[in-house]
Design a protein around this motif. Structure first.
Motif, PDB file in Angstrom:
ATOM      1  N   ASP A  50     -52.411  17.840 -33.243  1.00 22.24           N
ATOM      2  CA  ASP A  50     -51.606  18.937 -32.707  1.00 22.24           C
ATOM      3  C   ASP A  50     -50.212  18.897 -33.337  1.00 22.24           C
ATOM      4  OD1 ASP A  50     -51.241  21.158 -30.962  1.00 22.24           O
ATOM      5  OD2 ASP A  50     -50.087  19.860 -29.616  1.00 22.24           O
ATOM      6  N   GLY A  51     -49.764  20.015 -33.868  1.00 23.12           N
ATOM      7  CA  GLY A  51     -48.447  20.059 -34.505  1.00 23.12           C
ATOM      8  C   GLY A  51     -48.408  19.269 -35.803  1.00 23.12           C
ATOM      9  N   ALA A  71     -50.967  18.823 -52.287  1.00 26.58           N
ATOM     10  CA  ALA A  71     -52.325  19.164 -51.860  1.00 26.58           C
ATOM     11  C   ALA A  71     -52.297  20.264 -50.806  1.00 26.58           C
ATOM     12  CB  ALA A  71     -53.041  17.924 -51.331  1.00 26.58           C
ATOM     13  N   VAL A  72     -51.344  20.184 -49.879  1.00 25.28           N
ATOM     14  CA  VAL A  72     -51.208  21.224 -48.859  1.00 25.28           C
ATOM     15  C   VAL A  72     -50.846  22.554 -49.515  1.00 25.28           C
ATOM     16  CG1 VAL A  72     -49.793  22.009 -46.904  1.00 25.28           C
ATOM     17  CG2 VAL A  72     -50.740  19.681 -46.915  1.00 25.28           C
ATOM     18  N   ASP A  73     -49.985  22.518 -50.531  1.00 24.77           N
ATOM     19  CA  ASP A  73     -49.652  23.750 -51.263  1.00 24.77           C
ATOM     20  C   ASP A  73     -50.915  24.399 -51.817  1.00 24.77           C
ATOM     21  OD1 ASP A  73     -46.934  23.430 -50.779  1.00 24.77           O
ATOM     22  OD2 ASP A  73     -46.492  22.620 -52.783  1.00 24.77           O
ATOM     23  N   ARG A  74     -51.836  23.574 -52.331  1.00 27.05           N
ATOM     24  CA  ARG A  74     -53.099  24.114 -52.865  1.00 27.05           C
ATOM     25  C   ARG A  74     -53.965  24.703 -51.745  1.00 27.05           C
ATOM     26  NH1 ARG A  74     -52.384  19.515 -56.108  1.00 27.05           N
ATOM     27  NH2 ARG A  74     -53.814  18.260 -54.858  1.00 27.05           N
ATOM     28  N   LEU A  75     -53.986  24.034 -50.582  1.00 22.89           N
ATOM     29  CA  LEU A  75     -54.752  24.563 -49.442  1.00 22.89           C
ATOM     30  C   LEU A  75     -54.162  25.885 -48.955  1.00 22.89           C
ATOM     31  CD1 LEU A  75     -55.425  21.300 -47.394  1.00 22.89           C
ATOM     32  CD2 LEU A  75     -57.114  22.650 -48.668  1.00 22.89           C
ATOM     33  N   VAL A  76     -52.841  25.970 -48.942  1.00 22.33           N
ATOM     34  CA  VAL A  76     -52.172  27.213 -48.548  1.00 22.33           C
ATOM     35  C   VAL A  76     -52.512  28.317 -49.549  1.00 22.33           C
ATOM     36  CG1 VAL A  76     -49.915  28.341 -48.288  1.00 22.33           C
ATOM     37  CG2 VAL A  76     -50.310  26.093 -47.253  1.00 22.33           C
ATOM     38  N   ARG A  83     -48.341  27.127 -43.430  1.00 18.58           N
ATOM     39  CA  ARG A  83     -47.189  26.363 -42.945  1.00 18.58           C
ATOM     40  C   ARG A  83     -46.399  27.311 -42.043  1.00 18.58           C
ATOM     41  NH1 ARG A  83     -45.334  21.944 -46.701  1.00 18.58           N
ATOM     42  NH2 ARG A  83     -46.701  21.973 -48.505  1.00 18.58           N
ATOM     43  N   VAL A  84     -46.094  26.847 -40.842  1.00 15.87           N
ATOM     44  CA  VAL A  84     -45.257  27.629 -39.935  1.00 15.87           C
ATOM     45  C   VAL A  84     -44.051  26.784 -39.552  1.00 15.87           C
ATOM     46  CG1 VAL A  84     -47.161  29.036 -39.049  1.00 15.87           C
ATOM     47  CG2 VAL A  84     -46.575  26.920 -37.895  1.00 15.87           C
ATOM     48  N   ALA A  85     -42.961  27.458 -39.218  1.00 15.53           N
ATOM     49  CA  ALA A  85     -41.731  26.742 -38.872  1.00 15.53           C
ATOM     50  C   ALA A  85     -41.965  25.828 -37.676  1.00 15.53           C
ATOM     51  CB  ALA A  85     -40.623  27.735 -38.577  1.00 15.53           C
ATOM     52  N   HIS A  86     -41.456  24.614 -37.788  1.00 13.59           N
ATOM     53  CA  HIS A  86     -41.534  23.658 -36.675  1.00 13.59           C
ATOM     54  C   HIS A  86     -40.613  24.160 -35.572  1.00 13.59           C
ATOM     55  CE1 HIS A  86     -41.160  19.971 -34.357  1.00 13.59           C
ATOM     56  NE2 HIS A  86     -42.179  19.477 -35.028  1.00 13.59           N
ATOM     57  N   PRO A  87     -41.082  24.207 -34.325  1.00 10.40           N
ATOM     58  CA  PRO A  87     -40.255  24.781 -33.246  1.00 10.40           C
ATOM     59  C   PRO A  87     -38.972  24.006 -32.951  1.00 10.40           C
ATOM     60  CG  PRO A  87     -42.345  23.938 -32.387  1.00 10.40           C
ATOM     61  CD  PRO A  87     -42.398  23.812 -33.874  1.00 10.40           C
ATOM     62  N   GLN A  88     -38.946  22.692 -33.197  1.00  8.99           N
ATOM     63  CA  GLN A  88     -37.750  21.896 -32.897  1.00  8.99           C
ATOM     64  C   GLN A  88     -37.020  21.384 -34.126  1.00  8.99           C
ATOM     65  OE1 GLN A  88     -40.747  20.930 -31.087  1.00  8.99           O
ATOM     66  NE2 GLN A  88     -40.125  22.271 -29.416  1.00  8.99           N
ATOM     67  N   ASP A  89     -37.626  21.435 -35.287  1.00  7.80           N
ATOM     68  CA  ASP A  89     -37.027  20.849 -36.487  1.00  7.80           C
ATOM     69  C   ASP A  89     -37.114  21.844 -37.636  1.00  7.80           C
ATOM     70  OD1 ASP A  89     -36.176  19.334 -38.629  1.00  7.80           O
ATOM     71  OD2 ASP A  89     -37.712  17.782 -38.429  1.00  7.80           O
ATOM     72  N   LEU A  95     -48.523  22.557 -39.832  1.00  6.14           N
ATOM     73  CA  LEU A  95     -49.674  23.070 -40.554  1.00  6.14           C
ATOM     74  C   LEU A  95     -50.733  23.555 -39.572  1.00  6.14           C
ATOM     75  CD1 LEU A  95     -49.917  20.113 -43.075  1.00  6.14           C
ATOM     76  CD2 LEU A  95     -48.828  22.333 -43.451  1.00  6.14           C
ATOM     77  N   ARG A  96     -51.305  24.707 -39.880  1.00  4.20           N
ATOM     78  CA  ARG A  96     -52.375  25.260 -39.047  1.00  4.20           C
ATOM     79  C   ARG A  96     -53.466  25.795 -39.950  1.00  4.20           C
ATOM     80  NH1 ARG A  96     -48.253  28.014 -35.373  1.00  4.20           N
ATOM     81  NH2 ARG A  96     -47.838  26.374 -33.864  1.00  4.20           N
TER      82      ARG A  96
END
Length: 146
Positions: A50-51, A71-76, A83-89, A95-96
């Motif tokens: 989660d998160g 690797a995440v860039d390739r998945l995106v 990638r979505v903005a972190h609610p606190q940071d 990542l979702r």
């Protein structure tokens, strides 16, 4: 005088077994779903944690943040996660999985399980259970020492 059991042959066998299992599962995933086992592992972690952040994947897989980020860039780019903005940071993102990523992961899971079951069928369930327990102890000790 105590005898030390040579661990090097065990290590080499472990590495060779892991490599052959990894390559076989990855090849089948690529053939059936256009997905490598490394990508599959990333999708599983994103789905389970989660998160999930890049740092979470790096910690779980014991690889660098830079390697995970690429690797995440390739998945995106492939439309498998976002990638979505972190609610606190604001410096971090969460990542979702996309609906496409969720479908791909659901379709790939049985392939991984079936392939691993087939490749390890020569080992009794009791021996696999013992091996799993041994590896869990070793992994925990190694992760604790990091």
């Amino acid at each position: 005088m105590s005898r030390v059991t040579p661990v090097a042959p065990v290590f080499y066998d472990l590495v060779r077994v892991e490599t052959r299992l990894y390559n076989a599962v990855s090849a089948r995933l690529r053939t059936e779903h256009g997905l490598g086992l490394g990508e599959f592992e990333f999708l599983q972690i994103i789905d389970r944690v989660d998160g999930c952040r890049v740092l979470d994947i790096a910690g779980e897989l014991a690889i660098t943040v830079g390697a995970v980020s690429k690797a995440v860039d390739r998945l995106v780019a492939a439309g498998r996660c976002v990638r979505v903005a972190h609610p606190q940071d604001r410096r971090s993102s969460v990542l979702r999985l996309t609906p496409e990523g969720e479908e791909l992961l659901s379709a790939a899971r049985p392939v991984v399980e079936e392939t691993l079951a087939s490749l390890t069928a020569v080992v009794s369930p009791a021996d696999l259970k013992g091996l799993a327990a041994t590896l869990a102890v070793l992994r925990a000790a190694l992760e604790e020492g990091e």
